[in-house]
Motif scaffolding. Structure first.
Motif, mmCIF file in Angstrom:
data_model
loop_
_atom_site.group_PDB
_atom_site.id
_atom_site.type_symbol
_atom_site.label_atom_id
_atom_site.label_comp_id
_atom_site.label_asym_id
_atom_site.label_seq_id
_atom_site.Cartn_x
_atom_site.Cartn_y
_atom_site.Cartn_z
ATOM 1 N N ALA A 252 0.817 -1.213 0.000
ATOM 2 C CA ALA A 252 0.000 0.000 0.000
ATOM 3 C C ALA A 252 0.855 1.269 0.000
ATOM 4 N N VAL A 253 2.004 1.225 0.675
ATOM 5 C CA VAL A 253 2.853 2.417 0.694
ATOM 6 C C VAL A 253 3.918 2.360 -0.411
ATOM 7 N N ALA B 90 4.736 10.910 -5.938
ATOM 8 C CA ALA B 90 4.602 10.236 -4.645
ATOM 9 C C ALA B 90 3.410 10.806 -3.875
ATOM 10 N N GLN C 14 0.276 9.267 -5.205
ATOM 11 C CA GLN C 14 0.157 7.880 -4.725
ATOM 12 C C GLN C 14 -0.282 7.853 -3.273
ATOM 13 N N PHE C 15 0.251 8.807 -2.502
ATOM 14 C CA PHE C 15 -0.121 8.891 -1.097
ATOM 15 C C PHE C 15 -1.616 9.194 -0.965
ATOM 16 N N THR D 217 -3.949 8.359 -2.985
ATOM 17 C CA THR D 217 -4.678 7.122 -3.283
ATOM 18 C C THR D 217 -4.734 6.228 -2.048
ATOM 19 N N GLY E 52 -8.015 5.052 0.203
ATOM 20 C CA GLY E 52 -8.292 3.665 0.599
ATOM 21 C C GLY E 52 -8.625 3.563 2.079
ATOM 22 N N ALA F 58 -12.048 4.926 2.687
ATOM 23 C CA ALA F 58 -13.058 3.946 2.278
ATOM 24 C C ALA F 58 -13.202 2.856 3.337
ATOM 25 N N MET G 183 1.742 2.553 -5.150
ATOM 26 C CA MET G 183 0.920 2.214 -3.981
ATOM 27 C C MET G 183 -0.415 1.616 -4.434
ATOM 28 N N THR G 184 -0.899 0.691 -3.706
ATOM 29 C CA THR G 184 -2.215 0.143 -3.982
ATOM 30 C C THR G 184 -3.117 0.487 -2.810
ATOM 31 N N THR G 185 -4.390 0.295 -3.009
ATOM 32 C CA THR G 185 -5.281 0.590 -1.886
ATOM 33 C C THR G 185 -5.357 -0.617 -0.963
ATOM 34 N N LEU G 186 -5.725 -0.343 0.264
ATOM 35 C CA LEU G 186 -5.827 -1.415 1.244
ATOM 36 C C LEU G 186 -7.194 -2.067 1.142
#
Lengths: 294, 292
Positions: free
Chosen positions: A120-121, A168, A171-172, A174, A178, A181, B1-4
């Motif tokens: 995720a990071v 970056a 991306q952070f 995003t 998450g 959510a 980065m991907t989502t959790l």
């Protein structure tokens, strides 16, 4: 305690350092699931506020409640429910990203999956690298990873993207989307207005230890601050006028001047303009008050 | 980065389920020991200055004085003990002091300065687990260190080690009490440096001075009496004396102050310093300095 739906509730928070006033009566609430941004210039009181809520500092007066508990008395169980991303730290970093996360995950009753957090990071390739060998931006991502590893109900982010390059930072965002959510409530301080606009449901502008405005991002500064500005040159003098009907004004100008107005601009104030106006206005107020007292 | 992903999430379900129990504190403390040892072993400078230093000093003294004959030998040159054997107890005592006071004094002050403690203070790690980690790390490294010193003395310099189990029993309690006392004093001392950067400058001179006046590098009875009395206030003199009682022949007891090993006082002085260190730690240790 005001509202059982509030994760943070602050009333008339004050903090004096010696004789100096750091916070001068700050009041706000953060609802469960909400992302709340504290905006303000350096020294405005953002970090003092967030550190009081994290339990690092004691307040001089006022009330504060974080997840229903006074942060000055927050114990181990309380700390397990919050996540803290401090302003940059300078730890020696003799452990790898994976070792650090695995170790910290052990502190929490219901931690997130370590590999999931590393992904995720965006530190998959650096998972087995010692933290001391990472770049500043990568270390910051480790800080964020450590802040969320315990699956916090409330996450504190104190200037999380300082030193990030634009990619970056995206991306952070995003990653934070998450978490939102996922239902995580977030208190964010930032210098970056676009960051607040992207992430926050509501924001407060703080300056000189006082909240000068608060509301949703589209409300901050009030409707009046969003009125478009028309600028043009009248001979050698620059003219500007605020109007709800910029097209009508421009048409009018064209008729009056008998041609194309010189240096014509129609500007809709950005959040940044509104913010700078707010901070500038509160500074001017403070100066006037000081002058009156002198 | 991907989502959790949101799987197995219990976000927003009120108070955490676990309770702050001693069992949890001990379990986390044990996990801290492994973590601390890993961090310690990867710090080249502290490994050298706290872990290998006494071994190095023993070797230097043993070699430097090797041409001077034995200590306490008869007029015809027989008997007595080698310089390596004479320095062995002092170096073991120095190792106990360095592993505790110097290592923890510098380490914790540095962690205070660089934000490590602030991060831990915001996490649900009990303070006691942090101390278990530090003290466990010191004990394990001090045991390995003492083992290495003994090995170098025995194999490298042919020092006879005691065979009497009572001597090893004496070794055990002097070592345990000495190391735990060093630990609490190191933790207490870590409150003194105002920043992480000044930690070595504050801690190392104190430790070095004690080693010179406590009979580690210099023969204790060579010192003027007032200095001996001054050194006797501090625990290192007694750690070294206790270790001399383990490793030196009985005849050397006459060289001590009062002509005996004085083991009761070895225990009393170390015990008093242990309590003093514990109280100071209790009074001064904070995760962070609030409101600075």
């Amino acid at each position: 305690m005001t509202n059982s739906d509030s994760v943070v509730s602050v009333t008339d928070l004050r903090k004096n350092y010696g004789g100096v006033t750091g916070l001068d009566g700050v009041t706000f609430d953060i609802r469960r699931g909400e992302t709340f941004a504290l905006l303000g210039p350096n020294g405005a009181g953002k970090s003092t506020t967030i550190e009081i809520l994290e339990g690092y500092r004691d307040r001089t007066s006022g009330d504060a409640s974080v997840l229903g508990i006074d942060p000055q008395r927050g114990g181990i169980d309380w700390k397990a429910r919050i996540g803290i991303v401090l302003q940059s730290t300078g730890e020696s970093g003799n452990v790898t990203v994976q070792e650090q996360l695995t170790h910290f995950a052990g502190y929490y009753p219901n931690p997130r999956d370590i590999n999931e957090v590393i992904d995720a990071v965006g530190l998959r390739e650096k998972a087995k690298t010692r933290i001391g060998k990472l770049s500043g931006g990568q270390r910051r991502r480790v800080d964020v990873a450590l802040g969320i590893i315990g699956r916090p109900e409330l996450l504190f982010l104190d200037e999380p993207t300082t030193g990030f390059d634009p990619e970056a930072r995206r991306q952070f965002w995003t990653l934070i989307d998450g978490l939102k959510a996922d239902g995580t409530s977030i208190l964010l301080t930032t210098h970056y207005l676009d960051e607040a606009a992207h992430l926050a449901d509501r924001a407060a502008v703080i300056n000189g230890g006082r909240i000068v405005d608060m509301g949703t991002i589209s409300e901050i500064g009030g409707a009046e601050a969003r009125v478009p500005v028309v600028r043009w040159n009248d001979g050698s003098t620059k003219r500007e006028q605020r109007t709800h009907e910029p097209a009508a004004l421009v048409a009018h100008l064209r008729t009056d001047l008998g041609g194309e107005p010189d240096g014509l601009e129609v500007i809709r104030p950005s959040l940044e303009d509104i913010y700078l106006n707010l901070v500038g206005a509160s500074r001017a107020d403070a100066l006037t008050t000081e002058a009156a007292l002198a | 980065m991907t989502t959790l992903t949101t799987t197995n999430g219990t976000t927003g379900t009120g108070p955490a389920q676990h309770t702050d129990t001693l069992g949890r504190a001990i379990r986390l403390g044990i996990s801290r020991i492994g973590y601390e040892l890993k961090v310690y072993a990867r710090q080249g400078d502290s490994v050298f200055f706290t872990f290998l230093f006494p071994i190095l000093m023993l070797s230097i003294f043993a070699v430097a004085f090797s041409g001077m004959g034995n200590l306490g030998a008869a007029p015809d040159g027989t008997g007595g003990i080698s310089w390596a054997a004479y320095y062995l107890p002092g170096m073991i005592a120095a190792g106990m002091l360095l592993s505790g006071v110097q290592n923890l004094g510098v380490d914790i002050a540095t962690e205070k300065g660089d934000g490590t403690l602030k991060r831990l203070g915001g996490s649900p790690l009990p303070v006691i687990s942090y101390f278990i980690g530090k003290i466990g790390m010191v004990f394990l490294s001090a045991i390995v260190q003492a083992g290495l010193i003994l090995l170098v003395a025995r194999v490298g310099f042919n020092v006879e080690l005691p065979t009497d189990p009572n001597k090893w029993l004496l070794f055990a309690w002097v070592f345990l009490l000495g190391v735990i006392t060093s630990c609490v004093l190191g933790i207490a001392l870590s409150a003194l440096p105002r920043s992480g950067k000044s930690a070595t400058a504050v801690v190392i001179p104190i430790v070095l001075l004690l080693q010179f006046i406590s009979g580690v590098y210099l023969q204790f009875t060579m010192l003027p009496e007032w200095l001996q009395n001054f050194a006797s206030v501090f625990p290192l003199k007694w750690m070294a004396q206790g270790m001399r009682a383990v490793f030196l022949p009985e005849s050397f007891a006459t060289l001590e102050q009062g002509g005996t090993w004085n083991l009761p006082w070895v225990a009393i002085i170390m015990g008093v310093w242990f309590v003093v260190g514990l109280l100071l730690t209790r009074m001064t240790f904070r995760w962070i300095r609030k409101d600075t």
